[in-house]
Design an enzyme around this catalytic site. Structure first.
Site, mmCIF file in Angstrom:
data_model
loop_
_atom_site.group_PDB
_atom_site.id
_atom_site.type_symbol
_atom_site.label_atom_id
_atom_site.label_comp_id
_atom_site.label_asym_id
_atom_site.label_seq_id
_atom_site.Cartn_x
_atom_site.Cartn_y
_atom_site.Cartn_z
ATOM 1 N N LYS A 192 130.222 73.228 25.631
ATOM 2 C CA LYS A 192 131.077 72.247 24.961
ATOM 3 C C LYS A 192 131.268 72.645 23.499
ATOM 4 O O LYS A 192 130.333 72.586 22.707
ATOM 5 C CB LYS A 192 130.468 70.842 24.998
ATOM 6 N N GLU A 195 134.754 68.972 19.081
ATOM 7 C CA GLU A 195 136.085 68.379 19.237
ATOM 8 C C GLU A 195 137.030 68.796 18.108
ATOM 9 O O GLU A 195 138.241 68.669 18.217
ATOM 10 C CB GLU A 195 135.982 66.845 19.313
ATOM 11 N N GLY A 245 123.965 72.147 15.540
ATOM 12 C CA GLY A 245 124.678 71.038 14.918
ATOM 13 C C GLY A 245 123.768 70.318 13.949
ATOM 14 O O GLY A 245 122.808 70.891 13.427
ATOM 15 N N GLY A 250 120.630 66.545 16.831
ATOM 16 C CA GLY A 250 119.544 67.312 17.442
ATOM 17 C C GLY A 250 118.400 66.413 17.887
ATOM 18 O O GLY A 250 117.858 66.561 18.989
ATOM 19 N N GLU A 267 119.329 74.581 16.710
ATOM 20 C CA GLU A 267 119.652 75.200 15.414
ATOM 21 C C GLU A 267 120.308 74.118 14.578
ATOM 22 O O GLU A 267 121.447 73.735 14.845
ATOM 23 C CB GLU A 267 120.625 76.371 15.601
ATOM 24 N N CYS A 301 125.279 76.251 7.698
ATOM 25 C CA CYS A 301 123.869 75.864 7.794
ATOM 26 C C CYS A 301 123.029 76.657 6.812
ATOM 27 O O CYS A 301 122.026 76.176 6.308
ATOM 28 C CB CYS A 301 123.368 76.076 9.219
ATOM 29 N N GLU A 401 121.621 67.779 3.151
ATOM 30 C CA GLU A 401 122.636 68.804 3.345
ATOM 31 C C GLU A 401 123.982 68.248 2.880
ATOM 32 O O GLU A 401 124.494 67.291 3.464
ATOM 33 C CB GLU A 401 122.677 69.128 4.848
HETATM 34 P P1 NAD Z 1 127.319 67.555 14.970
HETATM 35 O O1 NAD Z 1 125.862 67.408 15.201
HETATM 36 O O2 NAD Z 1 128.083 66.392 14.498
HETATM 37 O O3 NAD Z 1 128.048 68.038 16.304
HETATM 38 C C1 NAD Z 1 127.664 69.223 16.983
HETATM 39 C C2 NAD Z 1 128.097 69.136 18.429
HETATM 40 O O4 NAD Z 1 127.352 68.111 19.076
HETATM 41 C C3 NAD Z 1 129.560 68.804 18.646
HETATM 42 O O5 NAD Z 1 130.035 69.575 19.713
HETATM 43 C C4 NAD Z 1 129.510 67.327 19.019
HETATM 44 O O6 NAD Z 1 130.604 66.917 19.799
HETATM 45 C C5 NAD Z 1 128.222 67.269 19.805
HETATM 46 N N1 NAD Z 1 127.600 65.951 19.915
HETATM 47 C C6 NAD Z 1 127.741 64.878 19.095
HETATM 48 N N2 NAD Z 1 126.972 63.861 19.525
HETATM 49 C C7 NAD Z 1 126.325 64.298 20.628
HETATM 50 C C8 NAD Z 1 125.382 63.704 21.522
HETATM 51 N N3 NAD Z 1 124.929 62.466 21.347
HETATM 52 N N4 NAD Z 1 124.929 64.441 22.545
HETATM 53 C C9 NAD Z 1 125.323 65.709 22.721
HETATM 54 N N5 NAD Z 1 126.233 66.326 21.919
HETATM 55 C C10 NAD Z 1 126.718 65.628 20.880
HETATM 56 O O7 NAD Z 1 127.440 68.796 13.963
HETATM 57 P P2 NAD Z 1 128.752 69.379 13.286
HETATM 58 O O8 NAD Z 1 129.215 68.407 12.253
HETATM 59 O O9 NAD Z 1 129.709 69.845 14.332
HETATM 60 O O10 NAD Z 1 128.173 70.691 12.580
HETATM 61 C C11 NAD Z 1 127.588 70.676 11.334
HETATM 62 C C12 NAD Z 1 126.077 70.718 11.454
HETATM 63 O O11 NAD Z 1 125.677 71.860 12.216
HETATM 64 C C13 NAD Z 1 125.384 70.872 10.126
HETATM 65 O O12 NAD Z 1 124.280 70.025 10.048
HETATM 66 C C14 NAD Z 1 124.931 72.329 10.124
HETATM 67 O O13 NAD Z 1 123.842 72.610 9.297
HETATM 68 C C15 NAD Z 1 124.624 72.550 11.552
HETATM 69 N N6 NAD Z 1 124.659 73.981 11.856
HETATM 70 C C16 NAD Z 1 123.471 74.643 12.073
HETATM 71 C C17 NAD Z 1 123.471 76.009 12.335
HETATM 72 C C18 NAD Z 1 122.192 76.750 12.588
HETATM 73 O O14 NAD Z 1 122.236 77.821 13.164
HETATM 74 N N7 NAD Z 1 121.027 76.241 12.198
HETATM 75 C C19 NAD Z 1 124.675 76.701 12.378
HETATM 76 C C20 NAD Z 1 125.856 76.006 12.148
HETATM 77 C C21 NAD Z 1 125.833 74.637 11.906
#
Ligand code: NAD
Length: 509
Positions: A192, A195, A245, A250, A267, A301, A401
């Site tokens: 997935k 969005e 994410g 997480g 991650e 990140c 962050e």
């Molecule tokens: P997010 O957590 O909002 O969303 C990430 C994904 O999770 C999306 O596909 C979203 O649709 C999905 N999602 C949302 N709610 C969910 C749920 N309840 N169950 C399952 N899936 C769900 O993150 P974002 O805003 O897309 O990305 C930014 C974040 O990602 C930042 O915190 C960044 O630090 C982190 N990030 C970490 C790394 C790493 O390798 N450590 C790399 C890139 C981004």
């Protein structure tokens, strides 16, 4: 007039109509059963660039069922490492072939500069090639020292169906840090994308089909966390979840996965410090600070979002960072010259601005920027390069962050203070140290709690080296050999040689 380097709107043609993207389920492209769709507007240009099928329960269920069947009948897991590697290499070649197409839509959906999108796609192809090498060299252990009548084997087996959930900031790179390793291991997958950035993952699905991947081995469901992501994390037919994410989501995923005890690999976010000692090579360090905080508009990140500077050089460093920041090219991501593009959404822009305003209210000083940015000819969904000084560790901007082009400057006097400040955040993704003294670098490197430590450099990355976080930055590792291990189960085999087993019931001495 702002004394910044701005790149006005180019005359590059925008798409006349949105790209149409659909789910990939069991080898076929599908709209949603209820016909639902969602749109993505280019954050830099304000036009709708994508219309995607919006996944619901029916699509998610079908995708999980297809991945489960594909795993259980062995159509992929029973292929040789050589066969799996050959396919992964073919995918890498197709990614190279389609680099421009993938980079263009990634730029439009994510708002990142086209030159950086191209580099990201090129780096992703390299990871697919690295994973192919792992597919051919995957092996377990043998134990030949357990006595003359025993041979022990440790087999590495694919864990099964992997749910892969990705964010929007590096959509193509991050799916490529997971999927080729899952495939190299012999797993099947449900993927997935965010969005905000559905298209490049759908294109990857096309390339997988063109390369000849059997139907059902990789399934892609487009849509939101609810219901798609939530179903992927709770369904008992899924064996593991690998998620990149936010830390908040997480944690929700760990809780959602608990009732079925599936493996979870995470991650998450970071609040990554670069620590500068007085003997640092400032020319290199200042440039790395600008790169660390402005790359991908700080939506990274690994953003080097705080610097911890020895007080003897803190004022010089701050002035030089401000001066260099004015030269970083902010503007239209479609222009080759642009180094920093748009902010992903209006809500996120407000969040960034809120952190800066909150810091000022708490006593910090804005030395540069600190407000949204209007790029000539484009909308205002940009944020100025921002340097905030007089930051103290209790402020939200020092601990949380920000995920924007905003640098916090903190000061230290001793190594102990530097380590305490660096380790003071709940995150532990990456850290950096700048000193010409190897003892200083090594002491800091050993004492900092971070998954990656850069010494006299920032944000280099290699497919060979594992990446991941400590503390609330995550669990598990991607890339390197560890990236493959995430998708493997261990099976212990004990083989008795000859009829040497002492009876337990009869014939006891
Ligand atoms: P997010 O957590 O909002 O969303 C990430 C994904 O999770 C999306 O596909 C979203 O649709 C999905 N999602 C949302 N709610 C969910 C749920 N309840 N169950 C399952 N899936 C769900 O993150 P974002 O805003 O897309 O990305 C930014 C974040 O990602 C930042 O915190 C960044 O630090 C982190 N990030 C970490 C790394 C790493 O390798 N450590 C790399 C890139 C981004």
């Amino acid at each position: 007039m702002l004394d910044l380097t701005l790149v006005a709107a180019t005359d590059a043609a925008l798409p006349t109509e949105p790209a149409r993207v659909r789910h990939l389920i069991d080898g076929g492209w599908r709209d949603s059963a209820d016909g639902a769709t969602f749109e993505r507007t280019s954050p830099a240009h304000g036009v709708v660039v994508t219309r995607a099928a919006k996944g619901g329960a029916a699509e998610t269920d079908a995708a999980i069922a297809a991945a489960r069947d594909a795993f259980d009948d062995g159509r992929w897991s029973e292929l040789s490492g050589k066969a799996r590697a050959t396919l992964l290499l073919k995918v890498a070649d197709l990614i190279d072939r389609d680099r421009e197409r993938i980079a263009c839509i990634e730029t439009l959906e994510a708002g990142k500069p086209i030159a950086q999108a191209r580099a990201e796609i090129e780096g992703a192809a390299d990871i697919w090639r690295y994973a192919a090498a792992l597919a051919r060299t995957l092996s377990g252990e043998s134990h030949n020292s357990l006595g003359p009548d025993m041979l022990g084997l440790v087999l590495k087996e694919p864990i099964g169906v992997a749910a892969i959930i990705c964010p929007w900031n590096f959509p193509f790179l991050i799916v490529s840090q997971k999927l080729p390793f899952a495939l190299a291991a012999g797993c099947t997958a449900v993927v997935k994308p965010s969005e905000m950035t559905p298209s490049t993952t759908a294109i990857l699905g096309e390339l997988l089909m063109e390369a000849g991947l059997p139907a059902g081995v990789v399934n892609i469901v487009l849509g939101h966390g609810e219901p798609v992501g939530a179903m992927m994390t709770t369904d008992p037919r899924v064996d593991m979840v690998t998620f990149t994410g936010s830390t908040a989501v997480g944690k929700a995923i760990v809780a959602a996965a608990a009732p079925t005890l599936k493996k979870v690999s995470l991650e998450l976010g970071g609040k990554n410090p670069q620590v500068l000692f007085p003997d640092a090579d400032l020319d290199s360090a200042i440039d790395a600070i600008a790169f660390g905080v402005y790359f991908n508009a700080g939506e990274c990140c690994n953003s080097g979002s705080r610097i911890i500077v020895h007080e003897d050089i803190a004022e010089t460093v701050t002035e030089r960072v401000v001066a260099l920041s004015r030269k970083v090219a902010f503007g239209d991501p479609l222009d080759e010259a642009t180094q920093v593009g748009a902010i992903v959404s209006p809500a996120h822009q407000q969040k960034i601005d809120g952190y800066v305003k909150g810091a000022v209210a708490a006593g910090a000083t804005v030395r540069l920027g600190g407000a949204p940015l209007d790029v000539p000819g484009l909308g205002g969904q940009f944020y100025q390069p921002t340097v905030v000084a007089d930051v103290t560790p209790d402020m939200a901007i020092a601990r949380e962050e920000v995920f924007g082009p905003v640098l916090s400057v903190l000061r230290f006097r001793t190594m102990d203070e530097a380590v305490e400040l660096a380790n003071g955040a709940a995150y532990g993704l990456s850290a950096g140290v700048w000193s010409e003294n190897v003892h200083t670098c090594l002491e800091f490197t050993r004492r900092v709690r971070a998954g990656t430590v850069w010494t006299n450099t920032w944000m280099d990355g290699f497919a060979e080296l594992p990446f991941g976080g400590m503390k609330e930055s995550g669990q598990g590792r991607e890339l390197g050999r560890y990236g493959l291990e995430e998708f493997l189960e261990v099976k212990t085999v004990q083989m008795r040689i000859g009829r040497t087993r002492a009876p337990w019931v009869t014939g006891r001495g």
